[in-house]
Design an enzyme around this catalytic site. Structure first.
Site, PDB file in Angstrom:
ATOM      1  N   GLU A   1       2.162   2.288 -10.097  1.00 34.32           N
ATOM      2  CA  GLU A   1       2.261   1.276  -9.159  1.00 34.32           C
ATOM      3  C   GLU A   1       1.115   0.214  -9.601  1.00 34.32           C
ATOM      4  OE1 GLU A   1       2.681   2.872  -4.599  1.00 34.32           O
ATOM      5  OE2 GLU A   1       0.649   2.816  -5.362  1.00 34.32           O
TER       6      GLU A   1
ATOM      7  N   GLY B   1       0.772  -4.462  -1.869  1.00 34.73           N
ATOM      8  CA  GLY B   1       0.527  -5.130  -0.549  1.00 34.73           C
ATOM      9  C   GLY B   1       0.606  -6.557  -0.696  1.00 34.73           C
TER      10      GLY B   1
ATOM     11  N   SER C   1       5.053  -3.390  -3.208  1.00 39.94           N
ATOM     12  CA  SER C   1       5.948  -4.396  -2.714  1.00 39.94           C
ATOM     13  C   SER C   1       7.338  -4.261  -2.621  1.00 39.94           C
ATOM     14  CB  SER C   1       5.613  -5.926  -2.947  1.00 39.94           C
ATOM     15  OG  SER C   1       4.008  -6.119  -2.901  1.00 39.94           O
TER      16      SER C   1
ATOM     17  N   GLY D   1       4.630   1.318   0.705  1.00 40.97           N
ATOM     18  CA  GLY D   1       3.766   1.172   1.626  1.00 40.97           C
ATOM     19  C   GLY D   1       4.197   0.525   2.726  1.00 40.97           C
ATOM     20  N   GLY D   2       3.876  -0.893   3.034  1.00 39.19           N
ATOM     21  CA  GLY D   2       4.269  -1.632   4.076  1.00 39.19           C
ATOM     22  C   GLY D   2       5.607  -1.373   4.982  1.00 39.19           C
TER      23      GLY D   2
ATOM     24  N   GLU E   1      -6.014   2.918  -4.261  1.00 43.09           N
ATOM     25  CA  GLU E   1      -6.942   2.630  -3.229  1.00 43.09           C
ATOM     26  C   GLU E   1      -8.038   3.669  -3.186  1.00 43.09           C
ATOM     27  OE1 GLU E   1      -4.126   2.239  -0.237  1.00 43.09           O
ATOM     28  OE2 GLU E   1      -3.322   0.213  -1.114  1.00 43.09           O
TER      29      GLU E   1
ATOM     30  N   HIS F   1      -4.143   7.752  -5.592  1.00 47.60           N
ATOM     31  CA  HIS F   1      -3.556   6.228  -5.339  1.00 47.60           C
ATOM     32  C   HIS F   1      -4.825   5.405  -5.865  1.00 47.60           C
ATOM     33  CE1 HIS F   1      -2.433   2.780  -2.880  1.00 47.60           C
ATOM     34  NE2 HIS F   1      -1.245   3.402  -2.834  1.00 47.60           N
TER      35      HIS F   1
ATOM     36  N   ASN G   1       4.243   5.730   2.238  1.00 50.05           N
ATOM     37  CA  ASN G   1       2.860   5.826   2.223  1.00 50.05           C
ATOM     38  C   ASN G   1       2.074   5.238   3.285  1.00 50.05           C
ATOM     39  OD1 ASN G   1       0.037   6.550   1.911  1.00 50.05           O
ATOM     40  ND2 ASN G   1       0.118   5.203  -0.072  1.00 50.05           N
ATOM     41  N   TRP G   2       1.890   5.706   4.484  1.00 48.61           N
ATOM     42  CA  TRP G   2       1.692   5.045   5.656  1.00 48.61           C
ATOM     43  C   TRP G   2       0.250   4.589   5.503  1.00 48.61           C
ATOM     44  CZ3 TRP G   2       3.477   8.285  10.599  1.00 48.61           C
ATOM     45  CH2 TRP G   2       4.982   8.120  10.598  1.00 48.61           C
ATOM     46  N   LYS G   3      -0.585   4.993   4.532  1.00 52.78           N
ATOM     47  CA  LYS G   3      -2.088   4.751   4.622  1.00 52.78           C
ATOM     48  C   LYS G   3      -2.761   4.813   5.647  1.00 52.78           C
ATOM     49  CE  LYS G   3      -0.515   1.641   0.892  1.00 52.78           C
ATOM     50  NZ  LYS G   3      -0.870   0.579  -0.211  1.00 52.78           N
TER      51      LYS G   3
HETATM   52  O1  G3H Z   1       1.681   3.596  -1.916  1.00 50.52           O
HETATM   53  C1  G3H Z   1       2.330   2.578  -1.843  1.00 50.52           C
HETATM   54  C2  G3H Z   1       1.647   1.277  -2.611  1.00 50.52           C
HETATM   55  O2  G3H Z   1       0.450   1.243  -2.700  1.00 50.52           O
HETATM   56  C3  G3H Z   1       2.681   0.178  -2.141  1.00 50.52           C
HETATM   57  O3  G3H Z   1       2.157  -0.409  -1.142  1.00 50.52           O
HETATM   58  P1  G3H Z   1       3.099  -1.806  -0.594  1.00 50.52           P
HETATM   59  O4  G3H Z   1       4.595  -1.164  -0.475  1.00 50.52           O
HETATM   60  O5  G3H Z   1       2.343  -2.052   0.717  1.00 50.52           O
HETATM   61  O6  G3H Z   1       2.862  -2.732  -1.529  1.00 50.52           O
END
Ligand code: G3H
Length: 249
Positions: free
Chosen positions: A166, A172, A212, A233-234, A96, A94, A9-11
């Protein structure tokens, strides 16, 4: 045996040119049929990413969509628009989106149903805050999110849904849930699915862990009985994503 699904998920990261470059960096490294690999990217990156990934086994997903068919919803994107482009998956609900854009279990449910009706595969997110975990209401909370999010979804359709668990406190933050904590909640999600649809159907639904995930912890997390991959994510924005995809190598 459920096939693993590992989605990035590139956000809100990567311009179209940067998206293309990231695909070039990653595509040969993560092009596998051992797991379903998905890049969920910002709307403006969909075309360049679809083009860059042509001829690979990597699927493309959006990070959101609207639940209405079309109309006066300035700034929104419909399921039909995504489908026509060649998008296969869509992340829905999500944390967010829930936190910053007022998404509720009701809108999540409408979006899940619209995605399915339009031939998109939803990745439906759920998870608790740190306060909820500390108050010992994680399981209750997540069960409610699953029941509301999937209300009115048939047994045939639910098999096309991926649930992403999640814990918000792990997103994050570099603070991963332990594999035991993640497994406990993912097992509870499968249990509520079994209550809603029967065990056989519940056993077909894929449940991801997100929060994470990295190249080092993926193997332990994905080895758990009810964890069928990750929503990353990251680490999906770096070469490290390849280590997550090949977690068992
Ligand atoms: O969609 C992905 C998640 O929100 C996890 O993000 P993260 O891997 O940066 O903690």
């Amino acid at each position: 045996m459920r096939k693993k699904i590992i989605a990035g998920n590139w956000k809100m990261n990567k311009t179209p040119a940067e998206a293309k470059a990231l695909c070039e960096l990653l595509k040969d490294k993560v092009n596998t049929t051992d797991a379903d690999v998905v890049f969920c990217v910002p709307f403006v990156d969909l075309y360049p990413v679809l083009e860059a990934l042509q001829g690979t086994n990597i699927a493309v997903g959006a990070e959101n969509m609207h639940f209405e068919e079309s109309g006066a919803y300035t700034g929104e994107i419909s399921a039909a628009m995504l489908k026509e482009m060649g998008v296969k998956y869509v992340v829905i609900g999500h944390s967010e989106r829930r936190q910053y854009f007022a998404e509720t279990d009701e809108t999540v449910n409408k979006k899940v149903k619209k995605a399915l009706e339009s031939g998109l595969l939803p990745i439906m997110c759920c998870g608790e805050t740190l306060e909820q975990r500390e108050a010992n209401i994680t399981i209750e909370w997540v069960r409610m999110q699953i029941k509301c999010g999937l209300a009115g979804v048939s047994a045939d359709d639910v098999k096309k849904v991926t649930v992403a668990y999640e814990p918000i406190w792990a997103i994050g933050t570099g603070k991963t849930a332990t594999s035991a904590q993640a497994q406990e909640v993912c097992a509870a999600i499968r249990q509520v699915l079994a209550e809603m649809y029967g065990q056989a159907v519940a056993d077909e639904v894929r449940i991801q862990y997100g929060g994470s995930v990295n190249g080092k912890n993926a193997a332990e997390l994905f080895a758990m009985a009810d964890i069928d991959g990750g929503l990353v994510g990251g680490a999906s924005l770096k070469e490290e994503f390849a280590d997550i995809v090949h977690y068992n190598k």
